[in-house]
Write an enzyme that holds these catalytic residues in place. Structure first.
Site, PDB file in Angstrom:
ATOM      1  N   TRP A 101       0.819  -1.214   0.000  1.00  0.00           N
ATOM      2  CA  TRP A 101       0.000   0.000   0.000  1.00  0.00           C
ATOM      3  C   TRP A 101       0.851   1.263   0.000  1.00  0.00           C
ATOM      4  O   TRP A 101       0.561   2.209  -0.738  1.00  0.00           O
ATOM      5  CB  TRP A 101      -0.992   0.002   1.169  1.00  0.00           C
ATOM      6  N   ASP A 146      -1.758   6.317   6.590  1.00  0.00           N
ATOM      7  CA  ASP A 146      -2.830   5.516   5.994  1.00  0.00           C
ATOM      8  C   ASP A 146      -3.155   4.438   7.020  1.00  0.00           C
ATOM      9  O   ASP A 146      -2.418   3.467   7.174  1.00  0.00           O
ATOM     10  CB  ASP A 146      -2.345   4.904   4.675  1.00  0.00           C
ATOM     11  N   LYS A 149     -12.639  -1.972   6.103  1.00  0.00           N
ATOM     12  CA  LYS A 149     -11.841  -2.940   6.842  1.00  0.00           C
ATOM     13  C   LYS A 149     -12.349  -3.030   8.282  1.00  0.00           C
ATOM     14  O   LYS A 149     -12.537  -4.109   8.816  1.00  0.00           O
ATOM     15  CB  LYS A 149     -10.361  -2.557   6.851  1.00  0.00           C
TER      16      LYS A 149
END
Ligand SMILES: *Cc1c(COP(=O)(O)O)cnc(C)c1O
Length: 372
Positions: A101, A179, A203
């Site tokens: 990511w 993040d 999530k």
């Protein structure tokens, strides 16, 4: 009814209590005669849902008054562009690459600013892949960076920062962007170390479609001229996330999840502090079982193993399909690893009870015995 245990990395399991309440309120929310999906975002009903959700997440995460809470669209990936559009001022941004990511984030940012890779854990310590955390004291920070980006939980690689870096101690007052998509609300946040935090909801907070963004006020108002108005943090903040129609239903479900989080307890602890204790216990149970076995292996350094996403491998990979089929037959769903890593991955977010992790461990041990 005992539903199957869902180990999906995202969109992921939602607490059953939340799904049941949403079902009960589907046709007629609180006597309004409307589903939440059918309400004007500017009507008093939805405004009350929105304000409660904002107040609850502010309380849960102990967000200080000098931070704005925004409910945006576009997910974590859009934030990879939205952050440099708002913060970079066309200059340089530093990135610490610790997995898939953060790698994606730095690549996207290159469209809007100069990117400096301050550290990269790929192949660090002679191990292939992303399995470790480069110590902050080794980061090659640029002198004039407009921000430093890290991904605090790498969902695919299973690498987590267990504490946020103390940049001030390193002599830097550059804003830190995190993040936190895949571990938001799994533990408290030290806001004294954060400039911007962002995370998609799917999530750990609710359904896909809403992105939680927490921005320190002094970072508002510096967007590049080309920044789309709907993605300008100041515009979104000035309009209480209603510059355009927000993802109303996703915000409502996230709000129900916040209520569920507030009800969590562990001894004298409540809310996020209680959730963190449950998450520690779940992760310990699973990693202990993996480490004790000759059959399964996790390759991430012990000091940065994710509490939320546990990638693991069968040493005999020819057994993968049999493992997954047996798991599914027992109601243990979505354990297949990400295609870029392979093997298995158990995502054990807030909504996964310890009984689900115990059921997985029991199955893993039985499967291992059967193969012997
Ligand atoms: C899932 C995820 C994203 C991407 O979110 P989208 O909503 O698909 O854009 C970004 N960062 C992390 C850490 C993630 O886990």
């Amino acid at each position: 009814m005992q539903r199957p245990y869902n180990f999906s990395a995202g969109p992921a399991a939602i607490p059953q209590q939340v799904l049941e309440q949403a079902a009960a309120e589907m046709l007629n929310w609180h006597g309004s005669g409307m589903s939440v999906m059918e309400m004007s975002h500017r009507g008093k009903e939805f405004i009350s849902i929105y304000e409660q959700a904002e107040a609850d997440i502010r309380e849960l995460l102990a967000v200080p008054a000098n931070f704005k809470i925004l409910f945006m669209q576009g997910g974590g990936l859009a934030e990879n562009a939205i952050v440099p559009l708002n913060l970079s001022r066309g200059g340089t941004a530093d990135f610490v690459v610790t997995g898939s990511w953060s790698q994606k984030s730095q690549k996207e940012a290159q469209k809007y600013c100069t990117v400096n890779i301050a550290a990269n854990n790929a192949g660090l310590n002679g191990k292939p892949g992303h399995t470790s955390l480069p110590d902050a004291s080794t980061w090659q920070l640029s002198r004039n960076a407009s921000y430093i980006h890290i991904c605090t939980n790498e969902t695919i690689d299973g690498v987590e920062f267990h504490t946020l870096p103390d940049l001030k101690a390193l002599g830097s007052d550059t804003p830190l962007v995190i993040d936190f998509s895949s571990h938001v609300a799994s533990r408290p946040v030290d806001w004294s170390r954060v400039g911007v935090a962002f995370g998609g909801a799917q999530k750990n907070l609710g359904p896909a479609g809403v992105t939680l963004v927490v921005v320190r006020e002094d970072l508002l108002g510096h967007a590049l001229a080309v920044c789309p108005s709907a993605f300008n943090y100041k515009t979104v903040a000035d309009n209480e996330s209603m510059f355009n129609t927000p993802p109303t239903y996703a915000i409502y479900i996230a709000g129900l999840t916040f209520k569920w989080l507030k009800q969590q307890t562990a001894g004298a602890l409540t809310g996020i502090a209680a959730m963190e204790q449950h998450n520690i216990a779940k992760a310990e149970l699973l990693y202990r079982a993996i480490d004790a076995s000759q059959f399964y292996v996790n390759k991430v350094d012990v000091n940065c193993r994710s509490r939320m996403n546990v990638p693991f491998f069968l040493r005999d990979e020819s057994r993968n399909d049999a493992f997954l089929a047996g798991a599914k037959a027992r109601g243990l769903l979505q354990l297949k690893g990400h295609k870029s890593v392979g093997g298995m991955r158990a995502s054990i977010y807030n909504a996964m009870p310890i009984a689900g992790v115990q059921a997985l461990v029991n199955y893993m041990q039985e499967f291992e015995k059967e193969q012997a």
